[in-house]
Design an enzyme around this catalytic site. Structure first.
Site, PDB file in Angstrom:
ATOM      1  N   VAL A  12       0.801  -1.235   0.000  1.00 49.79           N
ATOM      2  CA  VAL A  12       0.000   0.000   0.000  1.00 49.79           C
ATOM      3  C   VAL A  12       0.829   1.277   0.000  1.00 49.79           C
ATOM      4  CG1 VAL A  12      -2.182  -0.848   0.914  1.00 49.79           C
ATOM      5  CG2 VAL A  12      -0.346  -0.270   2.501  1.00 49.79           C
ATOM      6  N   MET A  13       1.849   1.330   0.839  1.00 51.23           N
ATOM      7  CA  MET A  13       2.613   2.571   0.975  1.00 51.23           C
ATOM      8  C   MET A  13       3.438   2.862  -0.273  1.00 51.23           C
ATOM      9  SD  MET A  13       1.967   4.151   3.795  1.00 51.23           S
ATOM     10  CE  MET A  13       3.359   5.227   4.092  1.00 51.23           C
ATOM     11  N   GLY A  14       4.209   1.866  -0.709  1.00 53.02           N
ATOM     12  CA  GLY A  14       5.088   2.054  -1.859  1.00 53.02           C
ATOM     13  C   GLY A  14       4.307   2.362  -3.127  1.00 53.02           C
ATOM     14  N   THR A  34       7.760  -9.597  -5.452  1.00 52.73           N
ATOM     15  CA  THR A  34       6.790 -10.388  -6.198  1.00 52.73           C
ATOM     16  C   THR A  34       6.313  -9.529  -7.364  1.00 52.73           C
ATOM     17  OG1 THR A  34       6.125 -11.292  -4.066  1.00 52.73           O
ATOM     18  CG2 THR A  34       4.684 -11.759  -5.940  1.00 52.73           C
ATOM     19  N   SER A 128       4.852   9.876   7.225  1.00 53.57           N
ATOM     20  CA  SER A 128       3.648   9.764   8.040  1.00 53.57           C
ATOM     21  C   SER A 128       2.413  10.095   7.229  1.00 53.57           C
ATOM     22  CB  SER A 128       3.727  10.709   9.236  1.00 53.57           C
ATOM     23  OG  SER A 128       2.512  10.682   9.943  1.00 53.57           O
ATOM     24  N   LYS A 182      10.464  10.779  13.421  1.00 54.49           N
ATOM     25  CA  LYS A 182       9.235  10.045  13.074  1.00 54.49           C
ATOM     26  C   LYS A 182       8.780   9.195  14.258  1.00 54.49           C
ATOM     27  CE  LYS A 182       5.834   8.118  10.770  1.00 54.49           C
ATOM     28  NZ  LYS A 182       5.749   6.725  10.786  1.00 54.49           N
ATOM     29  N   HIS A 185       7.267  11.446  16.841  1.00 58.60           N
ATOM     30  CA  HIS A 185       5.971  11.843  16.277  1.00 58.60           C
ATOM     31  C   HIS A 185       4.923  10.772  16.586  1.00 58.60           C
ATOM     32  CE1 HIS A 185       3.161  11.002  13.004  1.00 58.60           C
ATOM     33  NE2 HIS A 185       3.047  12.284  12.824  1.00 58.60           N
ATOM     34  N   ASN A 186       5.264   9.517  16.368  1.00 59.56           N
ATOM     35  CA  ASN A 186       4.307   8.438  16.644  1.00 59.56           C
ATOM     36  C   ASN A 186       4.017   8.326  18.136  1.00 59.56           C
ATOM     37  OD1 ASN A 186       4.727   7.979  13.905  1.00 59.56           O
ATOM     38  ND2 ASN A 186       4.625   5.766  14.119  1.00 59.56           N
ATOM     39  N   GLU A 189       1.608  10.866  18.956  1.00 59.84           N
ATOM     40  CA  GLU A 189       0.307  10.416  18.437  1.00 59.84           C
ATOM     41  C   GLU A 189      -0.374   9.487  19.453  1.00 59.84           C
ATOM     42  OE1 GLU A 189       0.510   8.936  14.310  1.00 59.84           O
ATOM     43  OE2 GLU A 189      -0.648   7.213  14.993  1.00 59.84           O
ATOM     44  N   ARG A 443      19.102   7.244  49.578  1.00 59.72           N
ATOM     45  CA  ARG A 443      20.166   6.620  48.787  1.00 59.72           C
ATOM     46  C   ARG A 443      21.504   6.694  49.531  1.00 59.72           C
ATOM     47  NH1 ARG A 443      21.603   8.911  44.348  1.00 59.72           N
ATOM     48  NH2 ARG A 443      22.170   7.015  43.213  1.00 59.72           N
TER      49      ARG A 443
END
Ligand code: NBP
Length: 473
Positions: A12-14, A34, A128, A182, A185-186, A189, A443
């Site tokens: 889908v992306m490519g 393929t 994105s 990126k 960013h995610n 999100e 500590r």
């Protein structure tokens, strides 16, 4: 004829990225492991532009003008390495490989360094916006050398989303910088989505509103400062009725959220960098909690408070304020992580530019990002977005409502981890003194880890087991 750029990996992306390039008038070579996918692309969309299909890696490489620009859009991880290993021997110095997949920035750094030794530019580019973005204009976050950006930038900017005429694509920084940004960013999100989910939960179970009514609340919010793609689709999802049962769609969906991994990477990386990103971490954990079905089943009967709906007509406004303030915190934390990563790896990332390229194409696109850009324009070195004039004022104005919402959630037993952690972060940053002083005392007591004093330089240790005199460490 040679192709200006090539795309290998036509899922889908490519496929959509290749179509986007072709639609912009760039002859694009297309290849997929393929070959049927390559043929299908040309059969279905061949009239959208100039596609040069290649069935072998050799043909594909030969069809690209020099220096070659080769975009890899395959499943991240092993497949990306397999494709690099296949194509690198066919390339020449000066050629460029762009990895547009969701790679971990550590892998990108490794690949960039290995290919640089062979004279090949490796560009880890965060892309994105999912399949729609890839086709109509994504937000693109390319890393790699400045030299490679000079040759690639114009093409990428051409196919990226535009906001006010500005492309949602800029050179982020060397090697893994693009994939790092990126990743964060995610993570942001995840936090955005969690805060919206908590807002819904509170409106539903504290205010007693029905999903369709809550959809209206989100529609109203979408016209204001929270205006964003995520708020917009939230209203759509909440307004949707399940066709087979006639019930609200949100009531027939199994309440176990899934995740692919970039949110987790954001938190893991933040831990390594020592950056507090509670808002993002709680969002990742909230999905994890939801997915532990057996655990939840075992704990379902634990006692909680009675859930009487509250009768406060101003509650929805209070939730809007809590959401806005918590969102500021989540972004402040995410930008802190980018700032820390940039310092750690010497990337010199322009933080305001990151807000600028997220304004379109991607899932977190929002009116809000203009404010972030303005904050970094006003002071590129601001230590946190929270102290920017606009955000400080907004959080200050929201704080009473924010506290009320968090308190209401606690009182009614409605989980609000995102709102709560955001408020705790805000209060931690503004605190005059933190109990960390006591932590340091503990500590020093059990491990002689030493402490510093407020009134003198140096490190000190108290002889806890003896007469408790203080010694210089
Ligand atoms: P997938 O992540 O589903 O990958 C499928 C592609 O990888 C196919 O072209 C497949 O070829 C190829 N491939 C695999 Br799997 N193993 C291979 C190997 N060993 N050698 C060569 N090719 C191999 O595709 P996608 O959903 O289009 O995503 C592509 C990239 O973009 C991923 O890294 C993804 O994380 C990232 N991304 C996706 C989205 C999104 O919304 N889907 C958004 C942003 C980023 P085949 O056809 O021969 O099996």
């Amino acid at each position: 004829e040679k192709a200006r750029i090539g795309v290998t990996g036509l899922a889908v992306m490519g496929r959509n990225l290749a179509r986007n390039l072709a639609r912009h008038g760039h002859p694009v070579a297309v290849h997929n492991r393929t070959a049927a996918r390559t043929r299908a692309l040309v059969d279905e969309f061949g009239d959208e532009g100039t596609f040069l299909p290649a069935e072998t890696a050799e043909r594909f490489a030969a069809s690209l003008e020099r220096p070659r620009r080769l975009v890899i859009m395959v499943k991240a991880g092993g497949p990306t390495d397999a494709v690099i290993d296949e194509f690198a021997p066919l390339l020449e110095p000066g050629d460029m490989i762009v990895d547009g997949g969701n790679a971990n920035f550590v892998d990108t750094r490794r690949r960039e360094s290995a290919l640089r030794e062979r004279g090949i530019h490796f560009v880890g580019a965060g892309i994105s916006g999912g399949e729609e973005g890839a086709l109509h204009g994504p937000s693109i976050m390319p890393g790699g050398s400045a030299e490679s950006y000079a040759a690639l930038g114009p093409l990428l900017e051409d196919i990226a989303a535009k906001v006010d005429g500005t492309p949602c694509c800029t050179h982020v920084g060397p090697d893994g910088a693009g994939h790092f940004v990126k990743m964060v960013h995610n993570g942001i999100e995840y936090a955005d989505m969690q805060l919206i989910a908590e807002s819904y939960d509170l409106l539903r179970h504290a205010a007693g509103l029905a999903p369709a009514e809550i959809a209206e609340v989100f529609r109203t919010w979408n016209t204001g400062r929270l205006g964003s793609y995520l708020i917009e689709i939230t209203a759509e999802v909440l307004a949707h009725t399940d066709a087979s049962t006639g019930r609200p769609f949100v009531d027939v969906v199994l309440d176990q959220a899934e995740q692919k991994g970039t949110g987790r990477w954001t938190v893991q990386t933040a831990l390594d960098l020592g950056v507090p990103v509670g808002g993002i971490a709680e969002a990742v954990f909230a999905r994890a909690v939801s997915g532990h079905a057996a655990l939840r089943e075992a704990a379902r009967g634990l006692p909680g408070p009675p859930r009487a709906a509250i009768a406060d007509p101003g509650f929805a406004d209070a939730v809007e304020k809590a959401l806005y303030a918590s969102k500021i915190v989540a972004y402040a934390q995410g930008f802190h992580e980018i700032q820390a990563g940039s310092a750690e790896y010497g990337w010199n990332i322009d933080l305001g530019a990151m807000a600028t390229i997220w304004r379109g194409g991607c899932i977190i696109r929002a009116r809000f990002l203009d404010r972030i850009r303005a904050a970094y324009e006003a002071d590129p070195r601001t230590p946190t977005l929270l102290t920017d004039d606009h955000f400080a004022e907004a959080a200050g104005d929201a704080q009473d409502a924010w506290r009320e919402v968090v308190a209401t959630a606690a009182r009614l037993g409605i989980p609000a981890p995102g709102f709560s952690t955001a408020l705790a972060y805000y209060d931690s940053l503004r605190a005059d003194r933190l109990p960390a002083a006591l932590t340091q005392g503990q500590r020093d007591f059990f491990g002689a880890h030493t402490y510093r004093r407020v009134d003198r330089d140096g490190s000190f240790h108290t002889l806890w087991g003896a007469d408790r005199t203080e010694v210089t460490a």
